[in-house]
Design a protein around this motif. Sequence first.
Motif, PDB file in Angstrom:
ATOM      1  N   MET A   1      21.460  38.413  -6.226  1.00 42.23           N
ATOM      2  CA  MET A   1      21.009  37.460  -5.188  1.00 42.23           C
ATOM      3  C   MET A   1      19.622  38.059  -4.474  1.00 42.23           C
ATOM      4  O   MET A   1      19.736  39.306  -4.006  1.00 42.23           O
ATOM      5  N   ARG A   2      18.659  37.268  -4.219  1.00 47.07           N
ATOM      6  CA  ARG A   2      17.661  37.897  -3.282  1.00 47.07           C
ATOM      7  C   ARG A   2      18.008  37.490  -2.022  1.00 47.07           C
ATOM      8  O   ARG A   2      17.104  36.640  -1.328  1.00 47.07           O
ATOM      9  N   TRP A   3      18.779  38.225  -1.327  1.00 47.12           N
ATOM     10  CA  TRP A   3      19.241  37.850   0.164  1.00 47.12           C
ATOM     11  C   TRP A   3      18.212  38.701   1.051  1.00 47.12           C
ATOM     12  O   TRP A   3      18.705  38.277   2.128  1.00 47.12           O
ATOM     13  N   ARG A   4      17.842  39.723   0.549  1.00 55.99           N
ATOM     14  CA  ARG A   4      17.178  40.819   1.354  1.00 55.99           C
ATOM     15  C   ARG A   4      16.287  40.135   2.517  1.00 55.99           C
ATOM     16  O   ARG A   4      16.091  40.614   3.792  1.00 55.99           O
ATOM     17  N   ASP A   5      15.209  39.031   2.100  1.00 58.41           N
ATOM     18  CA  ASP A   5      14.372  38.498   3.022  1.00 58.41           C
ATOM     19  C   ASP A   5      14.957  37.203   3.688  1.00 58.41           C
ATOM     20  O   ASP A   5      14.088  36.641   4.252  1.00 58.41           O
ATOM     21  N   SER A   6      16.183  36.937   3.456  1.00 58.09           N
ATOM     22  CA  SER A   6      16.713  35.691   4.036  1.00 58.09           C
ATOM     23  C   SER A   6      17.231  36.143   5.510  1.00 58.09           C
ATOM     24  O   SER A   6      17.255  37.088   5.834  1.00 58.09           O
ATOM     25  N   ASN A   7      17.188  35.014   6.292  1.00 54.16           N
ATOM     26  CA  ASN A   7      17.602  35.005   7.594  1.00 54.16           C
ATOM     27  C   ASN A   7      19.133  35.394   8.014  1.00 54.16           C
ATOM     28  O   ASN A   7      19.871  34.790   7.164  1.00 54.16           O
ATOM     29  N   LYS A   8      19.140  36.392   8.611  1.00 62.25           N
ATOM     30  CA  LYS A   8      20.526  37.003   8.822  1.00 62.25           C
ATOM     31  C   LYS A   8      21.302  36.666  10.160  1.00 62.25           C
ATOM     32  O   LYS A   8      20.619  36.237  11.177  1.00 62.25           O
ATOM     33  N   SER A   9      22.524  36.187  10.027  1.00 63.22           N
ATOM     34  CA  SER A   9      23.169  35.592  11.091  1.00 63.22           C
ATOM     35  C   SER A   9      23.425  36.493  12.194  1.00 63.22           C
ATOM     36  O   SER A   9      23.526  37.616  11.988  1.00 63.22           O
ATOM     37  N   SER A  10      23.184  36.088  13.554  1.00 63.44           N
ATOM     38  CA  SER A  10      23.505  36.925  14.753  1.00 63.44           C
ATOM     39  C   SER A  10      25.159  37.111  15.122  1.00 63.44           C
ATOM     40  O   SER A  10      25.529  37.339  15.899  1.00 63.44           O
ATOM     41  N   ASN A  11      25.906  35.796  14.262  1.00 60.95           N
ATOM     42  CA  ASN A  11      27.137  35.635  14.611  1.00 60.95           C
ATOM     43  C   ASN A  11      28.205  36.951  14.032  1.00 60.95           C
ATOM     44  O   ASN A  11      29.144  36.467  13.240  1.00 60.95           O
ATOM     45  N   ILE A  12      27.902  38.187  14.018  1.00 61.35           N
ATOM     46  CA  ILE A  12      28.611  39.178  13.494  1.00 61.35           C
ATOM     47  C   ILE A  12      29.369  39.899  14.698  1.00 61.35           C
ATOM     48  O   ILE A  12      28.579  40.361  15.670  1.00 61.35           O
ATOM     49  N   GLU A  13      30.374  40.176  14.728  1.00 60.97           N
ATOM     50  CA  GLU A  13      31.204  41.076  15.406  1.00 60.97           C
ATOM     51  C   GLU A  13      31.618  42.106  14.724  1.00 60.97           C
ATOM     52  O   GLU A  13      32.570  42.230  14.097  1.00 60.97           O
ATOM     53  N   ASP A  14      31.060  43.451  15.084  1.00 59.78           N
ATOM     54  CA  ASP A  14      31.346  44.654  14.312  1.00 59.78           C
ATOM     55  C   ASP A  14      32.509  45.472  15.040  1.00 59.78           C
ATOM     56  O   ASP A  14      32.325  46.207  16.070  1.00 59.78           O
ATOM     57  N   ARG A  15      33.535  45.510  14.628  1.00 63.74           N
ATOM     58  CA  ARG A  15      34.677  46.129  15.208  1.00 63.74           C
ATOM     59  C   ARG A  15      35.057  47.367  14.409  1.00 63.74           C
ATOM     60  O   ARG A  15      36.146  48.175  14.663  1.00 63.74           O
ATOM     61  N   ARG A  16      34.280  47.933  13.636  1.00 58.79           N
ATOM     62  CA  ARG A  16      34.804  48.866  12.633  1.00 58.79           C
ATOM     63  C   ARG A  16      34.623  50.277  13.280  1.00 58.79           C
ATOM     64  O   ARG A  16      35.459  51.245  13.028  1.00 58.79           O
ATOM     65  N   GLY A  17      34.004  50.513  14.404  1.00 56.09           N
ATOM     66  CA  GLY A  17      34.036  51.808  15.045  1.00 56.09           C
ATOM     67  C   GLY A  17      34.916  51.740  16.136  1.00 56.09           C
ATOM     68  O   GLY A  17      34.870  52.649  17.052  1.00 56.09           O
ATOM     69  N   GLN A  18      35.773  50.656  16.415  1.00 58.88           N
ATOM     70  CA  GLN A  18      36.511  50.866  17.492  1.00 58.88           C
ATOM     71  C   GLN A  18      38.017  50.998  17.528  1.00 58.88           C
ATOM     72  O   GLN A  18      38.409  50.938  16.321  1.00 58.88           O
ATOM     73  N   PRO A  19      38.637  51.585  18.434  1.00 61.79           N
ATOM     74  CA  PRO A  19      40.025  52.098  18.235  1.00 61.79           C
ATOM     75  C   PRO A  19      41.121  50.981  18.367  1.00 61.79           C
ATOM     76  O   PRO A  19      40.669  49.839  18.828  1.00 61.79           O
ATOM     77  N   MET A  20      42.035  51.152  17.630  1.00 60.85           N
ATOM     78  CA  MET A  20      43.060  50.201  17.379  1.00 60.85           C
ATOM     79  C   MET A  20      44.343  50.659  18.162  1.00 60.85           C
ATOM     80  O   MET A  20      45.418  49.990  17.951  1.00 60.85           O
ATOM     81  N   ALA A  21      44.228  51.315  19.210  1.00 57.09           N
ATOM     82  CA  ALA A  21      45.650  52.095  19.812  1.00 57.09           C
ATOM     83  C   ALA A  21      46.401  50.767  20.680  1.00 57.09           C
ATOM     84  O   ALA A  21      47.500  50.692  20.243  1.00 57.09           O
ATOM     85  N   ALA A  22      45.616  49.848  21.522  1.00 63.50           N
ATOM     86  CA  ALA A  22      46.466  48.945  22.110  1.00 63.50           C
ATOM     87  C   ALA A  22      47.244  47.662  21.114  1.00 63.50           C
ATOM     88  O   ALA A  22      48.004  47.217  21.344  1.00 63.50           O
ATOM     89  N   SER A  23      46.012  47.323  20.478  1.00 67.13           N
ATOM     90  CA  SER A  23      46.170  46.343  19.693  1.00 67.13           C
ATOM     91  C   SER A  23      47.327  46.399  18.398  1.00 67.13           C
ATOM     92  O   SER A  23      48.065  45.615  18.131  1.00 67.13           O
ATOM     93  N   ALA A  24      47.288  47.499  18.041  1.00 68.74           N
ATOM     94  CA  ALA A  24      48.127  48.123  16.927  1.00 68.74           C
ATOM     95  C   ALA A  24      49.652  48.536  17.351  1.00 68.74           C
ATOM     96  O   ALA A  24      50.402  48.599  16.704  1.00 68.74           O
ATOM     97  N   GLY A  25      49.725  48.775  18.673  1.00 70.33           N
ATOM     98  CA  GLY A  25      50.834  49.459  19.357  1.00 70.33           C
ATOM     99  C   GLY A  25      51.636  48.285  20.152  1.00 70.33           C
ATOM    100  O   GLY A  25      51.581  47.316  19.911  1.00 70.33           O
ATOM    101  N   VAL A  26      52.500  49.032  20.893  1.00 73.04           N
ATOM    102  CA  VAL A  26      53.221  48.075  21.850  1.00 73.04           C
ATOM    103  C   VAL A  26      52.322  47.773  23.179  1.00 73.04           C
ATOM    104  O   VAL A  26      51.777  48.358  23.661  1.00 73.04           O
ATOM    105  N   PRO A  27      52.507  46.314  23.125  1.00 73.36           N
ATOM    106  CA  PRO A  27      51.565  45.677  24.227  1.00 73.36           C
ATOM    107  C   PRO A  27      52.179  46.385  25.744  1.00 73.36           C
ATOM    108  O   PRO A  27      53.278  46.752  25.904  1.00 73.36           O
ATOM    109  N   SER A  28      51.078  46.358  26.516  1.00 73.81           N
ATOM    110  CA  SER A  28      51.295  47.108  27.780  1.00 73.81           C
ATOM    111  C   SER A  28      52.307  46.638  28.551  1.00 73.81           C
ATOM    112  O   SER A  28      53.193  47.015  29.459  1.00 73.81           O
ATOM    113  N   ALA A  29      52.323  45.282  28.702  1.00 71.39           N
ATOM    114  CA  ALA A  29      53.265  44.466  29.554  1.00 71.39           C
ATOM    115  C   ALA A  29      54.664  44.770  29.114  1.00 71.39           C
ATOM    116  O   ALA A  29      55.722  44.850  29.855  1.00 71.39           O
ATOM    117  N   LEU A  30      54.874  44.715  27.674  1.00 72.39           N
ATOM    118  CA  LEU A  30      56.367  44.963  27.140  1.00 72.39           C
ATOM    119  C   LEU A  30      56.820  46.330  27.502  1.00 72.39           C
ATOM    120  O   LEU A  30      57.807  46.495  27.781  1.00 72.39           O
TER     121      LEU A  30
END
Length: 293
Positions: A1-30
């Motif tokens: 595909m000739r994708w490199r010159d196409s317009n890139k969306s800004s609707n990207i949410e990059d979570r790859r460098g973020q910790p998963m401690a609270a979301s993967a563990g026990v919720p604080s309220a519980l």
Amino acid sequence: MRWRDSNKSSNIEDRRGQPMAASAGVPSALLLRLLPWLLKTKLGRVILLLGGLYFAFQYFTGGLSLESSNQAGLSQSPPASNTAAQDENAQFVAAILGTTETVWNQLLQGQYIEPKLVLYRNMTSTGCGMGQAQSGPFYCPADSKVYIDLSFLEELKKLGAPGDFAFAYVIAHEVGHHVQNVLGTSTKVRQAQQAAGKAQANQLSVALELQADCYAGVWGHYVDRQLNLLDPGDVEEGIAAASAVGDDRLQQMAGRAVQPEAFTHGSSADRVKWFNIGFTSGKPASCNTFNGK
């Protein structure tokens, strides 16, 4: 595909460098509700001690962050080394998402609401519960987001569907589910499934998935004819991807007998058929997979 010159969306949410401690563990309220019991019993104190040791280990080895938010740390900015601007695969995803926005804004003028696409690693919280990479890319109608762990690129290769258009087809398929959400199709299907038996509910699930395949074909039609981004062999890559993720093929690869009554996404042949229908016609109206034909 000739994708490199196409317009890139800004609707990207990059979570790859973020910790998963609270979301993967026990919720604080519980945890707060359980704390009095934990402190009163010997077993509870052991659990707290082990939890504290685990937390300390993760924190000092870089696995956790003490920073938190209502989104379990997911609103924090990822490290610069993981940003989409420095990641070719993420740039590809942004480019493909951009083409889906161009196509569906044109086809659903004034009606289309662009979805967010979340890049993550291993696990992440979603409006539909905890998302895991082993499930592959998916769309969550509750928060109108597409979720992708880029490791799926390697899984596609293992399934016999290498190539950039194969992965682009997967993204377009998940965006197809968003189109269904925008049009109200997903809600109608879920309501029908609640009133149906298991076999009919599976048939409705298959029809929904095949329609998303057809919508991916519609997207491909415009990417080829209007945006002129396809190279020779790209369509074949998309067809290979559609075939690779058919229920019958996946059942066979798992060493099981083919059980059509257990299908949830459709056979390889049906997925290829509906992708081709959308690609040939370029018309969303051609994607009526619920009429039994």
